[in-house]
Design an enzyme around this catalytic site. Structure first.
Site, PDB file in Angstrom:
ATOM      1  N   GLU A 184       0.857  -1.183   0.000  1.00 52.95           N
ATOM      2  CA  GLU A 184       0.000   0.000   0.000  1.00 52.95           C
ATOM      3  C   GLU A 184       0.895   1.236   0.000  1.00 52.95           C
ATOM      4  OE1 GLU A 184      -2.807  -0.318   3.191  1.00 52.95           O
ATOM      5  OE2 GLU A 184      -3.633  -2.194   2.389  1.00 52.95           O
ATOM      6  N   GLY A 188       4.927  -1.366   2.738  1.00 54.86           N
ATOM      7  CA  GLY A 188       5.509  -2.304   1.791  1.00 54.86           C
ATOM      8  C   GLY A 188       5.822  -3.604   2.495  1.00 54.86           C
ATOM      9  N   GLN A 241      29.303   0.418 -20.258  1.00 51.61           N
ATOM     10  CA  GLN A 241      30.650   0.990 -20.324  1.00 51.61           C
ATOM     11  C   GLN A 241      31.448   0.377 -21.479  1.00 51.61           C
ATOM     12  OE1 GLN A 241      30.942   3.366 -18.151  1.00 51.61           O
ATOM     13  NE2 GLN A 241      32.938   4.063 -18.872  1.00 51.61           N
ATOM     14  N   GLU A 295       9.966  -7.239  -4.463  1.00 56.31           N
ATOM     15  CA  GLU A 295      10.076  -8.460  -3.643  1.00 56.31           C
ATOM     16  C   GLU A 295      11.004  -8.252  -2.448  1.00 56.31           C
ATOM     17  OE1 GLU A 295       7.299 -11.008  -4.847  1.00 56.31           O
ATOM     18  OE2 GLU A 295       8.858 -11.826  -3.555  1.00 56.31           O
TER      19      GLU A 295
END
Lengths: 378, 250
Positions: free
Chosen positions: A124, A128, A333, A360
């Site tokens: 929300e 988290g 790079q 996650e």
């Protein structure tokens, strides 16, 4: 060493990624969506129900196969791998473990076959990983549940047919007052408030959701009332192994582009790969990535063997996602100015891989969990 | 009707092979191996015939070292019903392959043998023709379309002049070309099912075939490096050069 089945699954995933995903990933990023037909084909091949047993429409594969397949798919397109990852774990994994016979028939079978897409709505705006701070409420009215609240960062929120929503059913009970609900996204009151604009993974929709008095019957409750927090945590290992695998797969693709470029691009009379600075950068990237790959497969093997896998999954997710960003940066790079252009895929892959350190559970959350597990053994 | 599909394990088409430094062969240690792409097309066609009800059983066969089992598992995962491996570490040349396949045909009694027109490693393009010759069966090579009906196969072939259609009476040997079909991906449920499908292992001795090579390789060498081209100012100049320097226009 991998088994015959694991090798064949990997081969199918690689061929699909090479032929059906990679050539189109840049276009899908611009369009902001993965074509539905591609997801359906992914489903027909079994990638959206990998570890679900055949009786529920899945492929019945193990988590090592899952990790290998996700690596390959992520190498083709990071956004597609996110949709695949969320569908397999948490969504399918939760339904398989906590769903009733009827819930599995109605939702798990079409999900595992990839006929529909699933979403997982825990986070929300103000909560988290700190899931005990949820504010979305589900209130019982007669034999109905009514859900009010909002959800944030919901992958597939606008393309899903089913959304697993976590809501507080007993505000006084803390973590034990949370329940999980199976919300059909065509329910009145389920609203996609916004499809977020993001740094990367643009072809995978990330949504802000509003639940405005969504009314559900008793059959929508997943598991028991008050069991939501445990349900949310139950698919953590597989979810984190999934993100670790995605990280490895995207970084491997970036490294391959860098290697191809370094072999062809000439500077000072020889391919830049023959300049030690470039060769060593790529060698370091390869070694670090192989370590991340093995850590990810190790966590998957523990899960397959029914051993405790949380710590390994957290370590795999932490190491793989951090390594992957460095490898993708090294790839840019290596290509120099061309790496910064959209003419080559490495810039997009770097954008796509960046979120693996965030979703996650952020890298910091992984460290917190690893430290707690270490502490618990003292 | 039973279909026999010979499948060969070859260096993957994405791999760039190198000649060994001493010119004794190619360096293929640790390179990725796959099913010969033309055999994949043959396997796909056989499976489609089964799905259409034209065939009742698809048997994949491979010849060579024990790791050819991997190639057979791929065929089983695509949809072949069972597999046969003739295991040998002897280097197999087209005539030996054709003789071994003839022995397998005697064992399996297929109505149709369908295979790639050539393998992408040595590109011999001989096995199907030799097999048909040894069996005394009709052959249709380089198929780009196949229809089976009433004991006959109608085969469209790609030839230099265009397309040619031939009819052959079954049993027959058909070799397939690139444009016949697009092989499917092996689906995960089918991969899992393939584990339980039977895979028999035989030897050349058991089949009464001597696979000893009849040809000897003398030397391998890299093709000459392509020289850089030149840029010309106009079409007129190009035509002039093609006529007077390259001698390809008159």
């Amino acid at each position: 060493m991998i088994s015959d089945e694991q090798r064949l699954i990997l081969e199918t995933a690689r061929a699909f990624a090479r032929e059906r995903l990679a050539p189109f990933a840049a276009d899908w990023e611009k369009a902001g969506r993965v074509p539905r037909e591609v997801l359906r084909e992914l489903g027909r091949l079994g990638f959206l129900g990998m570890t679900v047993p055949p009786q529920w429409g899945g492929a019945g594969a193990d988590y090592v196969s899952y990790a290998l397949a996700l690596m390959a798919i992520a190498g083709g397109d990071g956004a597609t791998s996110t949709i695949m990852s969320v569908q397999n774990a948490p969504v399918n994994a939760l339904l398989l473990r906590y769903g009733t016979e009827a819930q599995k028939r109605r939702w798990l079978v079409p999900l595992a076959r990839g006929e529909i897409i699933g979403a997982f709505a825990l986070t929300e705006p103000q909560a988290g990983s700190d899931a005990s701070n949820l504010r979305t409420r589900a209130v019982r009215r007669g034999d109905r549940w009514v859900i009010e609240g909002s959800k944030q960062f919901i992958t597939s929120g606008s393309i899903a047919s089913l959304c697993v929503v976590f809501a507080v059913t007993d505000p006084g009970a803390g973590k034990k007052g949370i329940s999980a609900f199976l919300v059909p996204t065509d329910s009145p009151g389920y609203r996609v408030v916004r499809v977020e604009e993001k740094l990367g993974q643009k072809a995978s929709d990330t949504c802000a959701l509003a639940l405005d008095g969504v009314e559900l019957g008793e059959e929508a409750l997943l598991g028991r009332e008050g069991e939501g927090y445990r349900i949310a945590l139950s698919a953590l290992e597989s979810g984190r192994i999934g993100v670790a695998a995605q990280s490895v797969g995207m970084a491997e693709a970036a490294l391959e582009h860098a290697l191809t470029y370094a072999r062809e691009r000439q500077a000072f009379g020889k391919p830049i790969l023959d300049h030690q600075a470039v060769a060593f950068r790529l060698a370091e990237a390869k070694a670090a990535l192989e370590a991340a790959r093995q850590l990810t497969l190790h966590a998957a093997r523990l899960l397959d063997a029914g051993e405790p896998a949380l710590e390994a999954a957290c370590m795999a997710k932490l190491v793989a996602s951090e390594t992957a960003e460095r490898v993708c940066s090294a790839a840019i790079q290596t290509l120099g100015g061309y790496g910064y252009l959209e003419d080559y895929p490495v810039a997009r892959i770097w954008r796509d891989v960046r979120v693996c350190q965030i979703y996650e559970g952020t890298s910091d959350i992984q460290k917190l969990l690893i430290a707690r597990q270490m502490g618990a053994r003292l | 009707m039973r279909i026999l599909v010979p499948v060969k394990r070859v260096v993957d088409y994405n791999v760039k092979v190198r000649v060994k430094a001493d010119g004794s062969g190619l360096d293929i240690a640790n390179v990725k191996m796959s099913m010969n792409p033309f055999d994949e097309i043959a396997t796909e066609e056989a499976i489609r015939m089964k799905e259409r009800g034209v065939a009742s059983e698809v048997v994949a066969v491979s010849l060579g070292e024990s790791r050819c089992q991997e190639t057979l598992r791929t065929a089983l995962a695509m949809g072949a019903d069972r597999a046969v491996l003739v295991e040998t570490n002897v280097e197999l040349q087209p005539l030996a392959v054709a003789k071994l396949l003839k022995a397998i045909v005697a064992r399996e009694q297929p109505t149709l043998v369908i295979m790639g027109k050539q393998a992408i490693d040595d590109d011999s393009n001989q096995t199907a023709q030799m097999l048909a010759g040894l069996l005394g069966w009709p052959q249709a090579t380089f198929a780009s379309r196949i229809e089976i009906a009433d004991g006959w196969a109608t085969v469209q072939r790609e030839i230099d002049e265009g397309l040619e259609t031939v009819r052959v009476r079954l049993p027959a040997v058909i070799s397939v070309d690139l444009r016949l079909n697009e092989p499917r991906y092996a689906s995960l449920p089918n991969i899992m099912k393939a584990k339980k499908k039977p895979l028999d292992v035989l030897t050349p001795e058991a089949l009464g075939v001597d696979p000893t090579p009849r040809l000897r390789y003398l030397r391998f060498e890299e093709p000459p490096k392509r020289k850089a081209g030149i840029k010309l100012g106009s079409v007129k100049e190009l035509v002039d050069r093609l006529k007077n320097e390259a001698g390809v226009l008159s």
